[in-house]
Design an enzyme around this catalytic site. Structure first.
Site, PDB file in Angstrom:
ATOM      1  N   THR A 101       0.881  -1.167   0.000  1.00 19.48           N
ATOM      2  CA  THR A 101       0.000   0.000   0.000  1.00 19.48           C
ATOM      3  C   THR A 101       0.915   1.213   0.000  1.00 19.48           C
ATOM      4  O   THR A 101       1.493   1.572   1.018  1.00 19.48           O
ATOM      5  CB  THR A 101      -0.920   0.004   1.224  1.00 19.48           C
ATOM      6  OG1 THR A 101      -1.697  -1.192   1.217  1.00 19.48           O
ATOM      7  CG2 THR A 101      -1.853   1.204   1.195  1.00 19.48           C
ATOM      8  N   LYS A 176      -6.733   1.628  -3.371  1.00 18.80           N
ATOM      9  CA  LYS A 176      -6.438   0.964  -2.094  1.00 18.80           C
ATOM     10  C   LYS A 176      -6.457   1.973  -0.944  1.00 18.80           C
ATOM     11  O   LYS A 176      -6.958   1.682   0.149  1.00 18.80           O
ATOM     12  CB  LYS A 176      -5.089   0.266  -2.177  1.00 18.80           C
ATOM     13  CG  LYS A 176      -4.621  -0.377  -0.875  1.00 18.80           C
ATOM     14  CD  LYS A 176      -5.536  -1.475  -0.391  1.00 18.80           C
ATOM     15  CE  LYS A 176      -4.942  -2.179   0.815  1.00 18.80           C
ATOM     16  NZ  LYS A 176      -5.835  -3.226   1.356  1.00 18.80           N
TER      17      LYS A 176
END
Length: 308
Positions: A101, A176
């Site tokens: 991420t 995300k």
């Protein structure tokens, strides 16, 4: 079959790598001080390498599953990084798949730079849990060009049940962050609601009796409250440090997009406060205890009479 490289064998990465190996791919794994997942994969047939450069020089596809943008940049651009290894071996056509991420700005910057050396960067952050990673049941949120996605799809299929192509490179990381903003926002709201409720005489059990099964119920709610009600730390294994990192990235993205995102900043600041007081390695549902303790409230736990 393609030779696969992997860096970042944490809770998620170890499960992903194990499924790639189980599917019959030759796998190179980067050495790390956490020996257990490395030793396990090597015992099952993987080969350990000692530098990211070796991944770049020996592999066709390299997966990254690390903490965030600084770690991704170091693995790719370091003196012994993936780019240097690929250049030394003239590895045109190498594909790097970043499952971390990370920051979309950094992702796009790296992708543009790597393309000059014939290297393609895709972002494919993850949806799911460590248990789903081990079972090969994750979701991949992919940013990049469609032709490269089709080329790497057979490898993604070894550890996913859903592959979502959401746009060009960087779009996966953007989506995300939005997803995690929603999740960490729920965590922050549950945390404050429990303390407000406790101060007003509403127990976590009463709270749950109203929310569970209602429109406000969700998978996130259930794992969060599995900790709150049953004290099961393993129900929701996502650290407060990672939550702070992701909400910080999201707030920075909002600023870059010229969006005055006051909620994003408030959520970020709540997680930052937990990490700042030394609780970064605790899991997200434990934020409910941390916040409650600041207000002399105890949720399903006995008061600490020793004052700790």
């Amino acid at each position: 079959m393609a030779i696969i490289g992997f860096a970042g064998l944490g809770l998620m990465g170890a499960g992903i790598a194990g499924n790639i190996l189980k599917a019959g791919y030759a796998l190179r794994v980067l050495a790390h001080r956490n020996r257990q997942p490395i030793d396990d994969l090597v015992a099952r047939g993987a080969e350990e390498v000692t530098s990211a450069a070796a991944l770049g020089s020996e592999c066709d596809i390299v997966f990254l599953c690390v903490t965030g943008a600084p770690q991704v940049r170091a693995l790719i651009e370091g003196d012994e990084g993936i780019r240097a290894g690929a250049q030394s071996a003239d590895r045109q056509g190498l594909v790097i798949v970043d499952c971390s991420t990370s920051e979309p700005t950094v992702t796009r910057e790296l992708a543009a730079s790597l393309s000059e050396d014939g290297i393609t960067l895709m972002d494919a952050p993850l949806g799911g849990t460590p248990t789903q990673a081990e079972a090969g049941e994750l979701q991949a949120i992919v940013g990049g060009d469609a032709s490269t996605l089709e080329a790497i799809r057979p490898v993604l299929d070894t550890w996913t049940t859903k592959i979502l192509h959401v746009g060009p490179v960087g779009a996966g990381h953007t989506m995300k962050l939005l997803n995690n903003f929603l999740a960490m926002g729920y965590g922050a709201i549950f945390t404050e609601a429990l303390t407000i409720g406790a101060r007003a005489g509403i127990t976590p059990q009463t709270f749950d009796s109203v929310i569970r099964g209602s429109r406000m119920d969700s998978g996130f709610y259930r794992t969060f409250f599995q900790y709150v009600l049953e004290r099961d730390r393993d129900a929701h294994r996502f650290t407060l440090a990672n939550a702070h990192k992701d909400t910080r990235y999201l707030a920075s993205l909002a600023e870059e997009m010229n969006v005055d995102a006051g909620v994003a900043r408030a959520v970020r600041d709540l997680y930052a406060s937990a990490e700042d007081q030394g609780d970064g390695e605790k899991f997200v549902p434990e934020l409910s205890d941390i916040f409650a303790a600041r207000h002399q409230v105890f949720l399903n736990q006995a008061p600490d009479t020793a004052g700790n």
